[in-house]
Design a protein around this motif. Structure first.
Motif, PDB file in Angstrom:
ATOM      1  N   UNK A 112       0.854  -1.187   0.000  1.00  0.00           N
ATOM      2  CA  UNK A 112       0.000   0.000   0.000  1.00  0.00           C
ATOM      3  C   UNK A 112       0.888   1.235   0.000  1.00  0.00           C
ATOM      4  N   UNK A 113       0.817   2.031  -1.065  1.00  0.00           N
ATOM      5  CA  UNK A 113       1.571   3.280  -1.162  1.00  0.00           C
ATOM      6  C   UNK A 113       0.626   4.440  -0.897  1.00  0.00           C
ATOM      7  N   UNK A 114       0.917   5.214   0.149  1.00  0.00           N
ATOM      8  CA  UNK A 114       0.040   6.310   0.563  1.00  0.00           C
ATOM      9  C   UNK A 114       0.790   7.623   0.313  1.00  0.00           C
ATOM     10  N   UNK A 115       0.253   8.419  -0.589  1.00  0.00           N
ATOM     11  CA  UNK A 115       0.944   9.613  -1.075  1.00  0.00           C
ATOM     12  C   UNK A 115       0.410  10.853  -0.359  1.00  0.00           C
ATOM     13  N   UNK A 116       1.315  11.668   0.147  1.00  0.00           N
ATOM     14  CA  UNK A 116       0.939  12.901   0.836  1.00  0.00           C
ATOM     15  C   UNK A 116       0.521  13.958  -0.181  1.00  0.00           C
ATOM     16  N   UNK A 117      -0.694  14.509   0.007  1.00  0.00           N
ATOM     17  CA  UNK A 117      -1.169  15.589  -0.858  1.00  0.00           C
ATOM     18  C   UNK A 117      -1.631  16.801  -0.053  1.00  0.00           C
ATOM     19  N   UNK A 144      -4.143   8.429  -2.286  1.00  0.00           N
ATOM     20  CA  UNK A 144      -3.802   9.805  -1.926  1.00  0.00           C
ATOM     21  C   UNK A 144      -4.255  10.025  -0.493  1.00  0.00           C
ATOM     22  N   UNK A 145      -3.556  10.905   0.210  1.00  0.00           N
ATOM     23  CA  UNK A 145      -3.899  11.124   1.617  1.00  0.00           C
ATOM     24  C   UNK A 145      -3.751  12.589   1.983  1.00  0.00           C
ATOM     25  N   UNK A 146      -4.242  12.914   3.176  1.00  0.00           N
ATOM     26  CA  UNK A 146      -4.096  14.276   3.682  1.00  0.00           C
ATOM     27  C   UNK A 146      -2.793  14.464   4.451  1.00  0.00           C
ATOM     28  N   UNK A 147      -1.904  13.474   4.400  1.00  0.00           N
ATOM     29  CA  UNK A 147      -0.600  13.678   5.037  1.00  0.00           C
ATOM     30  C   UNK A 147       0.042  14.930   4.444  1.00  0.00           C
ATOM     31  N   UNK A 195      -2.492   9.034  25.101  1.00  0.00           N
ATOM     32  CA  UNK A 195      -1.207   9.514  24.597  1.00  0.00           C
ATOM     33  C   UNK A 195      -0.807   8.882  23.276  1.00  0.00           C
ATOM     34  N   UNK A 196      -1.805   8.468  22.485  1.00  0.00           N
ATOM     35  CA  UNK A 196      -1.510   7.720  21.264  1.00  0.00           C
ATOM     36  C   UNK A 196      -1.750   8.503  19.987  1.00  0.00           C
ATOM     37  N   UNK A 197      -2.425   9.634  20.045  1.00  0.00           N
ATOM     38  CA  UNK A 197      -2.746  10.352  18.812  1.00  0.00           C
ATOM     39  C   UNK A 197      -1.480  10.974  18.214  1.00  0.00           C
ATOM     40  N   UNK A 198      -1.324  10.782  16.893  1.00  0.00           N
ATOM     41  CA  UNK A 198      -0.148  11.314  16.191  1.00  0.00           C
ATOM     42  C   UNK A 198      -0.560  11.835  14.815  1.00  0.00           C
ATOM     43  N   UNK A 199       0.306  12.714  14.279  1.00  0.00           N
ATOM     44  CA  UNK A 199       0.277  13.030  12.856  1.00  0.00           C
ATOM     45  C   UNK A 199       1.710  12.931  12.357  1.00  0.00           C
ATOM     46  N   UNK A 200       1.923  13.177  11.070  1.00  0.00           N
ATOM     47  CA  UNK A 200       3.240  12.929  10.497  1.00  0.00           C
ATOM     48  C   UNK A 200       4.295  13.902  11.011  1.00  0.00           C
ATOM     49  N   UNK A 201       3.881  15.053  11.567  1.00  0.00           N
ATOM     50  CA  UNK A 201       4.842  15.997  12.124  1.00  0.00           C
ATOM     51  C   UNK A 201       5.270  15.605  13.534  1.00  0.00           C
ATOM     52  N   UNK A 202       4.579  14.647  14.115  1.00  0.00           N
ATOM     53  CA  UNK A 202       4.890  14.174  15.465  1.00  0.00           C
ATOM     54  C   UNK A 202       5.816  12.968  15.343  1.00  0.00           C
ATOM     55  N   UNK A 203       7.094  13.165  15.620  1.00  0.00           N
ATOM     56  CA  UNK A 203       8.083  12.114  15.415  1.00  0.00           C
ATOM     57  C   UNK A 203       8.328  11.264  16.657  1.00  0.00           C
ATOM     58  N   UNK A 204       7.522  11.439  17.694  1.00  0.00           N
ATOM     59  CA  UNK A 204       7.661  10.567  18.858  1.00  0.00           C
ATOM     60  C   UNK A 204       7.401   9.118  18.436  1.00  0.00           C
TER      61      UNK A 204
END
Length: 387
Positions: free
Chosen positions: A84-89, A125-128, A297-306
């Protein structure tokens, strides 16, 4: 040496080990009730069977007015895929077919994969958020470099342009692990614990599921050296089966990659241009997931590198919008990928508590399909050891 000769020699070697049984039935084809672990009230408590009492019970009238298919059997209503390839748009809605977006990585990938390869790769395509260079290049009418998440390897590939798609496919899709690649036991450190994984640029993962309690020689009278030899043989066999030989970068390669920091991924279809129900349900489910993930404490987005946590993203049409809402969940630790449908806000609490946190399915009737790479390891070891 041919693969067939290698397999025959490996089976012969294993069959000579002391205590090796000679016969074992071939594992049956998995079903929605056997592929994944299912919650059990005797173990998980009666609450595991109850929907969330504090969650919205239904979607808004705009969703229910359209309605969904409540009658079809969901199990098996997915197309098989390997990667699965998920592309940031940076967007939450797209053209009807994302492969028609001019100058996009989705379009380039769609042109590159042909024939049987198209069945291996699922493109979303994704909202990343793409990198800043993406927007600068867009203003200058140049190829736009973006980020691509590759699953199930949990690999982030950076600054991918449409011209880079041949390298992306060669290094991270065709040579990487797929949904049918068994998780392989890591090497064991001198103290008996798994050795830490070494960093790799190829998108390969090392799993820690197999410990001494799930040894392929469990119950057999073998020495430590024989057990180690057996593990090596099994690892070699699964490696050969999966065709996942790493391809190192060549002098002309330019793509860089790193491990995705998330340990879980949740994907919600938000493709309003394909079906209004997806555009309505996705934001509502996203709020519910965030509401239940943040206190843990589990919610993340791609800017969260924890390290760890759950990446929550919108993607384009995945098929079966009449079964909205569709939710795809990937778990790194046990190689689980499950495709749920007819998901409502009232189901979110149970999905977080049991599927995300424990790897268990609450309602098997909501499963459209999926894969469980940890089970692939056990089945394959069973077939090898007992053949």
């Amino acid at each position: 040496m041919s693969i067939r000769n290698f397999l025959d020699r490996t089976k012969t070697f294993i069959s000579t080990l002391p205590g090796t049984p000679r016969e074992c039935p071939t594992p049956s084809k998995p079903t929605k009730n056997t592929l994944f672990p299912i919650v059990d009230p005797a173990i998980d408590g009666e609450d595991c069977l109850h929907d969330c009492a504090s969650c919205p019970a239904e979607y808004p009238r705009a969703f229910t007015k359209i309605g969904i298919d409540e009658d079809d059997e969901l199990w098996g209503r997915v197309n098989e895929y390997g990667v699965h390839a998920i592309v940031a748009t940076g967007k939450t809605d797209w053209l009807r077919d994302v492969r028609d977006e001019k100058g996009s990585v989705m379009m380039a990938l769609g042109k590159e994969v042909k024939g049987s390869d198209s069945q291996k790769l699922m493109i979303s395509a994704s909202n990343m958020p793409p990198p800043l260079e993406y927007y600068v290049a867009k203003e200058q009418n140049k190829p736009m470099p973006t980020t691509v998440l590759i699953l199930p390897s949990f690999t982030i590939v950076e600054n991918v342009t449409p011209e880079d798609t041949p390298e992306l496919l060669r290094r991270f899709v065709y040579s990487g692990p797929t949904t049918q690649t068994p998780l392989v036991a890591p090497e064991t450190a001198p103290n008996g614990s798994p050795s830490p994984p070494s960093p790799q640029d190829s998108g390969f993962e090392i799993a820690y599921e197999l410990t001494s309690t799930t040894s392929p020689t469990e119950g057999a009278d073998v020495t430590a050296s024989e057990s180690l030899a057996l593990r090596s043989a099994v690892a070699s066999l699964t490696h050969t089966f999966s065709k996942s030989t790493p391809i190192p970068p060549s002098l002309n390669d330019k793509l860089s990659s790193h491990r995705c920091p998330h340990s879980h991924i949740i994907l919600l279809c938000s493709h309003k241009h394909r079906d209004a129900r997806c555009g309505i349900s996705a934001p509502i489910l996203a709020r519910e997931f965030e509401r239940h993930l943040r206190p843990l404490g589990l919610h993340r987005d791609l800017s969260d590198t924890r390290p760890g946590g759950v990446g929550l993203y919108f993607i384009n049409h995945v098929g079966g919008h009449k079964y909205s809402a569709n939710v795809l969940i990937y778990r790194r630790e046990d190689g689980m990928g499950v495709w749920l449908a007819r998901v409502a806000p009232k189901h979110v609490e149970g999905i977080v508590k049991y599927t995300i946190c424990q790897g268990k399915i609450v309602n098997p009737d909501m499963i459209r399909g999926g894969f469980y790479r940890k089970t692939l390891v056990k089945n394959q070891m069973q077939q090898i050891v007992y053949s």
